[in-house]
Scaffold this motif. Structure first.
Motif, mmCIF file in Angstrom:
data_model
loop_
_atom_site.group_PDB
_atom_site.id
_atom_site.type_symbol
_atom_site.label_atom_id
_atom_site.label_comp_id
_atom_site.label_asym_id
_atom_site.label_seq_id
_atom_site.Cartn_x
_atom_site.Cartn_y
_atom_site.Cartn_z
ATOM 1 N N PRO A 11 0.940 -1.735 0.174
ATOM 2 C CA PRO A 11 -0.042 -0.439 -0.204
ATOM 3 C C PRO A 11 1.049 1.467 0.148
ATOM 4 O O PRO A 11 0.904 2.470 -0.753
ATOM 5 N N GLN A 75 -6.500 -1.615 3.458
ATOM 6 C CA GLN A 75 -5.634 -0.695 2.946
ATOM 7 C C GLN A 75 -6.183 0.213 2.115
ATOM 8 O O GLN A 75 -4.965 1.302 1.109
ATOM 9 N N ILE A 79 -3.945 3.832 1.700
ATOM 10 C CA ILE A 79 -3.017 4.385 0.858
ATOM 11 C C ILE A 79 -3.947 5.226 0.293
ATOM 12 O O ILE A 79 -2.822 6.282 0.022
#
Length: 176
Positions: A11, A75, A79
């Motif tokens: 990520p 995730q 990100i």
């Protein structure tokens, strides 16, 4: 024997890649708006949010393509938050340099535009002066504006990701 497996992306690596790309696009867009005097147009300001949303969706798509088609909700949040911090860093440094070294009258023009808006909204002189005093105090100046820009953009990226990641996530099956 040759290792033919490619490592899965992380990520953080995706966030850095897309944060830099979207940050550069945002800086170029901001430069165009500031150079043409259109930065006060609220509709054009929303384009920046559109750029950020598209960037987050593309980053999630890239992560899933390089991670077996899977991305967890967490995730996706990670990100977008890291992307927001990177975009905020690039944008804030650009804005600081532009306002302090390239166009020193930018802040004054912004305050004058705010005053004009308040006058057209029909506020009294006393209300306008009070609003302008608060606005002047709230406008971050100096290097602290960079820190606020980073924090604000990272937080906004996180808020957007709360919704976007719900649509773009694809959890890995538990019993695979």
């Amino acid at each position: 024997m040759e290792n033919t497996t490619t490592p899965a992306v992380t990520p953080a690596s995706v966030a850095i890649r897309y944060g830099l790309l979207v940050g550069i696009v945002t800086v170029i867009y901001s430069l165009i708006l500031m150079a043409t005097g259109l930065e006060q147009n609220p509709l054009l300001g929303f384009v920046t949010f559109g750029i950020l949303i598209v960037g987050i969706v593309l980053a999630h798509k890239y992560f899933k393509q390089n991670n077996g088609g899977f991305m967890s909700y967490g995730q996706g949040l990670g990100i977008a938050t890291i992307m927001g911090a990177i975009i905020g860093t690039l944008s804030s440094i650009f804005r600081y340099i532009y306002v302090n070294f390239v166009d020193a009258e930018y802040t004054q023009r912004t305050l004058e535009a705010a005053r004009t808006k308040l006058e057209t909204d029909g506020l009294s002189d006393e209300q306008i002066e009070q609003a302008m005093a608060i606005t002047t105090k709230m406008m971050p100046n100096g290097p602290i504006s960079i820190v606020w820009g980073i924090l604000a953009t990272a937080f906004f990226g996180f808020l957007l990701a709360l919704v976007i990641a719900a649509f773009t996530k694809n959890n890995r099956p538990e019993f695979e």
